[in-house]
Design a protein around this motif. Structure first.
Motif, short mmCIF file in Angstrom:
data_model
loop_
_atom_site.label_atom_id
_atom_site.label_comp_id
_atom_site.label_asym_id
_atom_site.label_seq_id
_atom_site.Cartn_x
_atom_site.Cartn_y
_atom_site.Cartn_z
N UNK A 1 0.84 -1.21 0.00
CA UNK A 1 0.00 0.00 0.00
C UNK A 1 0.87 1.25 0.00
N UNK A 2 1.94 1.23 0.78
CA UNK A 2 2.86 2.36 0.86
C UNK A 2 3.42 2.70 -0.52
N UNK A 3 3.87 1.67 -1.25
CA UNK A 3 4.46 1.89 -2.58
C UNK A 3 3.42 2.30 -3.61
N UNK A 4 2.16 1.92 -3.40
CA UNK A 4 1.10 2.29 -4.34
C UNK A 4 0.73 3.77 -4.23
N UNK A 5 0.96 4.37 -3.08
CA UNK A 5 0.66 5.79 -2.92
C UNK A 5 0.87 6.24 -1.49
N UNK A 6 1.71 7.25 -1.32
CA UNK A 6 2.05 7.73 0.02
C UNK A 6 2.24 9.25 -0.02
N UNK A 7 2.32 9.82 1.16
CA UNK A 7 2.61 11.24 1.29
C UNK A 7 4.10 11.42 1.01
N UNK A 8 4.44 12.39 0.20
CA UNK A 8 5.85 12.63 -0.17
C UNK A 8 6.69 12.84 1.09
N UNK A 9 7.82 12.17 1.15
CA UNK A 9 8.73 12.29 2.28
C UNK A 9 8.44 11.34 3.42
N UNK A 10 7.37 10.57 3.31
CA UNK A 10 7.00 9.64 4.39
C UNK A 10 7.97 8.47 4.43
N UNK A 11 8.20 7.97 5.64
CA UNK A 11 8.96 6.74 5.80
C UNK A 11 7.99 5.65 6.20
N UNK A 12 8.29 4.42 5.76
CA UNK A 12 7.40 3.31 6.05
C UNK A 12 7.92 2.53 7.25
N UNK A 13 7.03 2.24 8.17
CA UNK A 13 7.32 1.42 9.35
C UNK A 13 6.19 0.43 9.47
N UNK A 14 6.53 -0.84 9.53
CA UNK A 14 5.45 -1.83 9.60
C UNK A 14 4.68 -1.69 10.91
N UNK A 15 3.39 -1.90 10.81
CA UNK A 15 2.53 -1.80 11.99
C UNK A 15 2.94 -2.82 13.04
N UNK A 16 3.42 -3.98 12.60
CA UNK A 16 3.83 -5.02 13.55
C UNK A 16 5.00 -4.54 14.41
N UNK A 17 5.99 -3.91 13.78
CA UNK A 17 7.12 -3.36 14.54
C UNK A 17 6.65 -2.27 15.49
N UNK A 18 5.80 -1.40 14.99
CA UNK A 18 5.34 -0.27 15.80
C UNK A 18 4.50 -0.76 16.98
N UNK A 19 3.72 -1.82 16.79
CA UNK A 19 2.92 -2.36 17.88
C UNK A 19 3.81 -2.93 18.98
N UNK A 20 5.02 -3.35 18.60
CA UNK A 20 5.98 -3.89 19.57
C UNK A 20 6.91 -2.78 20.08
N UNK A 21 6.56 -1.54 19.79
CA UNK A 21 7.35 -0.36 20.17
C UNK A 21 8.76 -0.40 19.60
N UNK A 22 8.90 -0.97 18.40
CA UNK A 22 10.18 -1.01 17.70
C UNK A 22 10.21 0.15 16.70
N UNK A 23 10.73 1.28 17.15
CA UNK A 23 10.79 2.47 16.31
C UNK A 23 12.22 2.72 15.83
N UNK A 24 12.93 1.63 15.55
CA UNK A 24 14.31 1.72 15.08
C UNK A 24 14.38 2.58 13.82
N UNK A 25 15.36 3.46 13.79
CA UNK A 25 15.55 4.36 12.66
C UNK A 25 14.82 5.69 12.81
N UNK A 26 13.97 5.80 13.81
CA UNK A 26 13.22 7.03 14.01
C UNK A 26 13.68 7.82 15.24
#
Length: 143
Positions: free
Chosen positions: A64-89
């Motif tokens: 979905x991210x590659x099909x259309x996103x806000x310019x400049x956005x970074x993609x982080x999988x929801x699974x990582x974020x749900x585990x509080x894995x915000x590596x790179x941010x």
């Protein structure tokens, strides 16, 4: 005043329900006013990115991210974020981060995780990418 007391005495259950509803409304108002997480619209997102160096974090699946996103956005999988894995941010902990999902619902829970992980200014795009697209704002595609 006596009529109120008589009413409460005759309708105790109704009075308790009424008080509970008032308490929930007040608590909801306080929570929204003093929460570290704010709901924003597409125009507010644009201002945060342009004026305060906000970072858009898209938690939708890569397809979905590659099909259309806000310019400049970074993609982080929801699974990582749900585990509080915000590596790179980590470099954005003191800057605004704006979480974006498809409809804005998934991002709310993840916003709580981001706030607990030390991000100081967490926002959620109300309505998600649907709101962005409905506002006829530009969408970037590709990898």
């Amino acid at each position: 005043m006596e009529q109120y007391i008589e009413f409460i005495g005759n309708n105790a259950v109704l009075s308790i329900i009424w008080l509970a509803l008032v308490a929930m409304i007040v608590m909801s108002w306080f929570k929204s006013k003093f929460s570290a997480i704010r709901q924003i619209n597409p125009q507010q997102l644009t201002l945060l990115v342009n004026k305060e160096e906000g970072q858009v974090v898209d938690i939708r699946p890569a397809k979905e991210f590659n099909a259309g996103r806000i310019a400049g956005a970074v993609q982080l999988s929801a699974e990582k974020a749900k585990q509080s894995d915000f590596a790179g941010l980590e470099k954005f902990k003191s800057k605004p981060i704006i979480l974006v999902c498809t409809t804005g619902m998934t991002a709310n829970g993840i916003a709580n995780n981001a706030s607990k992980a030390g991000f100081e200014h967490v926002y959620v795009l109300s309505g998600g990418m649907g709101a962005w697209q409905n506002a006829n704002l530009p969408v970037a595609t590709g990898k």
